[in-house]
Design a protein around this motif. Sequence first.
Motif, PDB file in Angstrom:
ATOM      1  N   VAL A   1       0.840  -1.206   0.000  1.00  0.00           N
ATOM      2  CA  VAL A   1       0.000   0.000   0.000  1.00  0.00           C
ATOM      3  C   VAL A   1       0.873   1.253   0.000  1.00  0.00           C
ATOM      4  N   LEU A   2       1.933   1.270   0.804  1.00  0.00           N
ATOM      5  CA  LEU A   2       2.803   2.443   0.862  1.00  0.00           C
ATOM      6  C   LEU A   2       3.527   2.666  -0.460  1.00  0.00           C
ATOM      7  N   VAL A   3       3.985   1.596  -1.094  1.00  0.00           N
ATOM      8  CA  VAL A   3       4.644   1.734  -2.395  1.00  0.00           C
ATOM      9  C   VAL A   3       3.686   2.321  -3.424  1.00  0.00           C
ATOM     10  N   ALA A   4       2.435   1.828  -3.411  1.00  0.00           N
ATOM     11  CA  ALA A   4       1.443   2.327  -4.370  1.00  0.00           C
ATOM     12  C   ALA A   4       1.124   3.801  -4.120  1.00  0.00           C
ATOM     13  N   VAL A   5       0.922   4.170  -2.854  1.00  0.00           N
ATOM     14  CA  VAL A   5       0.604   5.565  -2.535  1.00  0.00           C
ATOM     15  C   VAL A   5       1.767   6.477  -2.904  1.00  0.00           C
ATOM     16  N   ALA A   6       2.999   6.057  -2.612  1.00  0.00           N
ATOM     17  CA  ALA A   6       4.166   6.881  -2.943  1.00  0.00           C
ATOM     18  C   ALA A   6       4.318   7.035  -4.450  1.00  0.00           C
ATOM     19  N   ALA A   7       4.037   5.953  -5.209  1.00  0.00           N
ATOM     20  CA  ALA A   7       4.152   6.035  -6.668  1.00  0.00           C
ATOM     21  C   ALA A   7       3.115   6.989  -7.257  1.00  0.00           C
ATOM     22  N   VAL A   8       1.877   6.888  -6.760  1.00  0.00           N
ATOM     23  CA  VAL A   8       0.834   7.807  -7.249  1.00  0.00           C
ATOM     24  C   VAL A   8       1.176   9.242  -6.894  1.00  0.00           C
ATOM     25  N   ASP A   9       1.679   9.457  -5.678  1.00  0.00           N
ATOM     26  CA  ASP A   9       2.062  10.808  -5.251  1.00  0.00           C
ATOM     27  C   ASP A   9       3.174  11.360  -6.134  1.00  0.00           C
ATOM     28  N   ALA A  10       4.193  10.540  -6.407  1.00  0.00           N
ATOM     29  CA  ALA A  10       5.307  11.010  -7.247  1.00  0.00           C
ATOM     30  C   ALA A  10       4.844  11.306  -8.669  1.00  0.00           C
ATOM     31  N   TRP A  11       3.975  10.494  -9.215  1.00  0.00           N
ATOM     32  CA  TRP A  11       3.522  10.682 -10.591  1.00  0.00           C
ATOM     33  C   TRP A  11       2.670  11.937 -10.747  1.00  0.00           C
ATOM     34  N   LEU A  12       1.820  12.208  -9.733  1.00  0.00           N
ATOM     35  CA  LEU A  12       0.898  13.340  -9.839  1.00  0.00           C
ATOM     36  C   LEU A  12       1.556  14.687  -9.528  1.00  0.00           C
ATOM     37  N   ILE A  13       2.534  14.706  -8.622  1.00  0.00           N
ATOM     38  CA  ILE A  13       3.066  15.997  -8.139  1.00  0.00           C
ATOM     39  C   ILE A  13       4.443  16.290  -8.705  1.00  0.00           C
ATOM     40  N   MET A  14       5.080  15.316  -9.356  1.00  0.00           N
ATOM     41  CA  MET A  14       6.420  15.566  -9.914  1.00  0.00           C
ATOM     42  C   MET A  14       6.364  16.709 -10.924  1.00  0.00           C
ATOM     43  N   TRP A  15       7.384  17.611 -10.872  1.00  0.00           N
ATOM     44  CA  TRP A  15       7.382  18.789 -11.735  1.00  0.00           C
ATOM     45  C   TRP A  15       7.532  18.424 -13.208  1.00  0.00           C
ATOM     46  N   GLU A  16       8.510  17.592 -13.524  1.00  0.00           N
ATOM     47  CA  GLU A  16       8.739  17.200 -14.917  1.00  0.00           C
ATOM     48  C   GLU A  16       8.959  15.686 -14.974  1.00  0.00           C
ATOM     49  N   HIS A  17       8.274  15.039 -15.926  1.00  0.00           N
ATOM     50  CA  HIS A  17       8.377  13.600 -16.069  1.00  0.00           C
ATOM     51  C   HIS A  17       9.473  13.235 -17.073  1.00  0.00           C
ATOM     52  N   THR A  18      10.692  13.520 -16.713  1.00  0.00           N
ATOM     53  CA  THR A  18      11.815  13.092 -17.563  1.00  0.00           C
ATOM     54  C   THR A  18      12.121  11.633 -17.281  1.00  0.00           C
ATOM     55  N   ARG A  19      12.860  11.023 -18.226  1.00  0.00           N
ATOM     56  CA  ARG A  19      13.199   9.605 -18.035  1.00  0.00           C
ATOM     57  C   ARG A  19      14.014   9.392 -16.771  1.00  0.00           C
TER      58      ARG A  19
ATOM     59  N   LEU B   1      12.587   3.940  -8.547  1.00  0.00           N
ATOM     60  CA  LEU B   1      13.531   3.246  -7.674  1.00  0.00           C
ATOM     61  C   LEU B   1      13.271   3.571  -6.208  1.00  0.00           C
ATOM     62  N   GLY B   2      13.028   4.851  -5.908  1.00  0.00           N
ATOM     63  CA  GLY B   2      12.773   5.244  -4.526  1.00  0.00           C
ATOM     64  C   GLY B   2      11.485   4.654  -3.978  1.00  0.00           C
ATOM     65  N   CYS B   3      10.432   4.654  -4.801  1.00  0.00           N
ATOM     66  CA  CYS B   3       9.157   4.092  -4.349  1.00  0.00           C
ATOM     67  C   CYS B   3       9.262   2.583  -4.131  1.00  0.00           C
ATOM     68  N   ALA B   4       9.922   1.887  -5.054  1.00  0.00           N
ATOM     69  CA  ALA B   4      10.070   0.437  -4.910  1.00  0.00           C
ATOM     70  C   ALA B   4      10.926   0.085  -3.697  1.00  0.00           C
ATOM     71  N   ALA B   5      11.882   0.948  -3.346  1.00  0.00           N
ATOM     72  CA  ALA B   5      12.753   0.673  -2.196  1.00  0.00           C
ATOM     73  C   ALA B   5      11.999   0.671  -0.883  1.00  0.00           C
ATOM     74  N   LEU B   6      10.821   1.288  -0.846  1.00  0.00           N
ATOM     75  CA  LEU B   6      10.048   1.306   0.405  1.00  0.00           C
ATOM     76  C   LEU B   6       9.668  -0.087   0.879  1.00  0.00           C
ATOM     77  N   ALA B   7       9.638  -1.049  -0.041  1.00  0.00           N
ATOM     78  CA  ALA B   7       9.311  -2.418   0.359  1.00  0.00           C
ATOM     79  C   ALA B   7      10.381  -3.003   1.280  1.00  0.00           C
ATOM     80  N   PHE B   8      11.587  -2.418   1.277  1.00  0.00           N
ATOM     81  CA  PHE B   8      12.694  -2.925   2.100  1.00  0.00           C
ATOM     82  C   PHE B   8      13.052  -1.955   3.230  1.00  0.00           C
ATOM     83  N   ARG B   9      12.148  -1.050   3.584  1.00  0.00           N
ATOM     84  CA  ARG B   9      12.453  -0.003   4.548  1.00  0.00           C
ATOM     85  C   ARG B   9      12.713  -0.566   5.948  1.00  0.00           C
TER      86      ARG B   9
END
Length: 369
Positions: free
Chosen positions: A19-37, A45-53
């Motif tokens: 749930v935390l990984v999903a919420v963080a990914a949605v937050d990053a996608w919606l609020i990120m200033w520019e969607h560069t590669r 990478l940062g959102c997926a790393a939350l699974a090992f926090r």
Amino acid sequence: MSRARAVWQRVPAPVVDIVLVAVAAVDAWLIMWEHTRLGVALAALGCAALAFRRRFPLGVFLLTLPIALMQDVAVAVLVSLFTLAERSRDRRLLAGCVALSAIASSTPWPLAEVDRTMTVVFFVYGLATAAAPVLFGQLVQAQRDLARRLVEIEEAREHERALHAQAVLARERAQLAREMHDVVSHQVSLIAVRAGALQVATQDMDAKEAAGTIRSLSVTTLDELRTMVTLLRASGGHATELTPQPTLADLHKLVESSGTHVELSGELPPSVGTPAQRAVYRTVQESLTNVRKHAPGATARVELWQDGDDVGVTVTNTAPTRPSLPLPGSQQGLVGLRERADILRGTLDSGPTAEGGYRVRLRVPLSAD
């Protein structure tokens, strides 16, 4: 509050991480200033790393730090800061991580001309934002430590109460042992001495025999009192050797010193368990004592028998030939025998016979333990 916390604690950890990984990914996608590669890759990478926090809290925080460059407030960074604060006790490390998070969130991205005033404002705002999950994580850690400490205190108190109860019991046992040794043993010793003197002085054979029986019984009683005093003084420890409990081998001596004409018949197999042997012995002892007290002049028959997987003893006495003397008694002898039989999964029956006598019958399993 406590009910909500209990419900939250019952949720499996993998579900919480997903749930935390999903919420963080949605937050990053919606609020990120520019969607560069590069930005999307770092955010993923940062959102997926939350699974090992839980296993690598500091490493996960460093992996989520780039997300703070690309948005003002990042859920991934706040979650990683909370986890690190919950599990770390290094205050300097936590302060450094808060500063890094504030610097990352106040640094313009992509790098451009810096407005110092706005940068300072954003830095202060970032410090306050990053400090919140750290303080909350430290609060959770302190609460967990307090709960653990309360459990330890309660266990210590319970142990102290048990020690106090044992000390009180030991004092009571010691006092009871002193009373038995100083009062009861003294009185029984006087009985034995007087009986011995009467046995020597009298010329009447019946009186001499009776005095000898009294003296023998007094000596046996003194031995049992010494055993009980030793047991009481031991107070449950293993440092004091106790006198061995009677077994079937002691039945003949018991019958001979009973002061009653007793016929002993039958035998039990050598495989009879020790608890069963003690039960048989105590049943015969109590029955013969009752014969002496309540059926003067009566004769008794002690029959040992085996019936399949059960063994037992039957003690039967005839009707008394003379009136019995009013002797004091606790009325608990047969009750204690029944309780002993119940513990061994056996039975004890007692009652008058058609001839005016009395019968006691004990049945216990052969291998009773």
